[in-house]
Write a protein that holds these residues in place. Structure first.
Motif, short mmCIF file in Angstrom:
data_model
loop_
_atom_site.label_atom_id
_atom_site.label_comp_id
_atom_site.label_asym_id
_atom_site.label_seq_id
_atom_site.Cartn_x
_atom_site.Cartn_y
_atom_site.Cartn_z
N CYS A 1 0.80 -1.37 0.03
CA CYS A 1 0.00 -0.16 -0.04
C CYS A 1 0.87 1.28 0.03
CB CYS A 1 -0.86 -0.19 1.19
SG CYS A 1 -2.14 1.58 1.18
N ALA A 2 1.92 1.36 0.83
CA ALA A 2 2.80 2.36 0.87
C ALA A 2 3.64 2.71 -0.37
CB ALA A 2 3.91 2.25 1.92
N LEU A 3 3.92 1.71 -1.11
CA LEU A 3 4.92 1.63 -2.47
C LEU A 3 4.05 1.95 -3.75
CD1 LEU A 3 7.90 -0.60 -1.51
CD2 LEU A 3 7.68 1.74 -1.10
N ILE A 4 2.82 1.58 -3.76
CA ILE A 4 2.13 1.43 -4.90
C ILE A 4 1.77 2.80 -5.55
CG2 ILE A 4 -0.36 1.54 -3.98
CD1 ILE A 4 -1.06 -0.69 -5.94
N PRO A 5 1.71 3.14 -6.65
CA PRO A 5 1.43 4.59 -7.10
C PRO A 5 0.05 5.00 -6.78
CG PRO A 5 2.40 3.27 -8.94
CD PRO A 5 2.25 2.22 -7.95
N ALA A 6 -0.15 6.35 -6.33
CA ALA A 6 -1.46 6.79 -5.98
C ALA A 6 -2.69 6.90 -7.01
CB ALA A 6 -1.18 8.19 -5.58
N ASN A 7 -2.24 6.51 -8.07
CA ASN A 7 -3.32 6.46 -9.22
C ASN A 7 -3.64 5.01 -9.16
OD1 ASN A 7 -1.17 5.27 -10.23
ND2 ASN A 7 -1.67 6.11 -12.52
N ARG A 8 -3.19 4.24 -8.63
CA ARG A 8 -3.61 2.55 -8.54
C ARG A 8 -4.19 2.49 -7.21
NH1 ARG A 8 0.69 -1.62 -10.11
NH2 ARG A 8 -1.25 -2.82 -9.37
N VAL A 9 -4.60 3.38 -6.32
CA VAL A 9 -5.20 3.07 -5.11
C VAL A 9 -6.63 3.57 -5.18
CG1 VAL A 9 -5.41 3.71 -2.61
CG2 VAL A 9 -3.25 3.49 -3.76
N ARG A 10 -7.77 2.58 -4.89
CA ARG A 10 -9.02 3.02 -5.14
C ARG A 10 -9.89 3.27 -3.90
NH1 ARG A 10 -11.43 -1.95 -8.88
NH2 ARG A 10 -10.36 -2.90 -7.21
N GLY A 11 -10.87 3.93 -3.90
CA GLY A 11 -11.69 4.04 -2.73
C GLY A 11 -11.26 5.30 -1.74
N LEU A 12 -10.23 5.07 -0.97
CA LEU A 12 -9.61 5.99 -0.22
C LEU A 12 -8.14 5.99 -0.44
CD1 LEU A 12 -11.01 3.88 3.11
CD2 LEU A 12 -12.01 5.76 2.10
N LYS A 13 -7.58 7.09 0.54
CA LYS A 13 -6.21 7.44 0.29
C LYS A 13 -5.45 6.74 0.92
CE LYS A 13 -7.09 12.45 -0.50
NZ LYS A 13 -7.15 12.20 -2.11
#
Length: 138
Positions: free
Chosen positions: A22-34
């Motif tokens: 979760c910490a290393l994944i790019p922000a554009n691949r995170v869904r739902g919440l920050k």
């Protein structure tokens, strides 16, 4: 008792892996919440948080929308510019060929009426009879 220890170790390893992912994944691949909210969910609800992260929070690379580029920055658009010029040139050549083929017909003057050719008489009859289309055979 031994199974509980193994299960606890597996749970800790999966939780650590999820937090790092979760910490290393790019922000554009995170869904739902920050990202910080997902990390808190993973740490506060170890089993449920991990399951939610991998099912809801983490988007696949194929699901991520690509950023839109301006036309002058888009290589695909720039590649079409040359094809458009080539197509315009091809159309111009075809129009010239059609115009040269039509040059056998009488030339229209300014008023849009056909100018008589020297072998035509002023009344339209030059010794030839017109056919159904109005043309005279020579």
């Amino acid at each position: 008792m031994r199974w509980w220890i193994i299960l606890a170790v597996v749970l800790v390893v999966v939780t650590i892996y999820s937090v790092i992912d979760c910490a290393l994944i790019p922000a554009n691949r995170v869904r739902g919440l920050k990202k910080p909210a997902w990390i808190a969910i993973i740490l506060l609800l170890p089993v449920l948080g991990v399951i939610l992260w991998f099912t809801i929070g983490r988007a696949r690379a194929s699901q991520v929308s690509k950023p839109r580029l301006a036309p002058d920055d888009d290589p695909a658009f720039i590649g079409t510019l040359g094809r458009d010029r080539e197509q315009d040139e091809r159309i111009r050549r075809l129009e010239e060929e059609l115009a040269s083929l039509d040059s056998d017909a009488p030339n229209p003057d300014v008023t849009g009426k056909a100018t008589p050719t020297p072998d035509d008489s002023p009344d339209g009859s030059a010794g030839h009879t017109p056919d159904e289309s109005g043309r005279t055979d020579a």
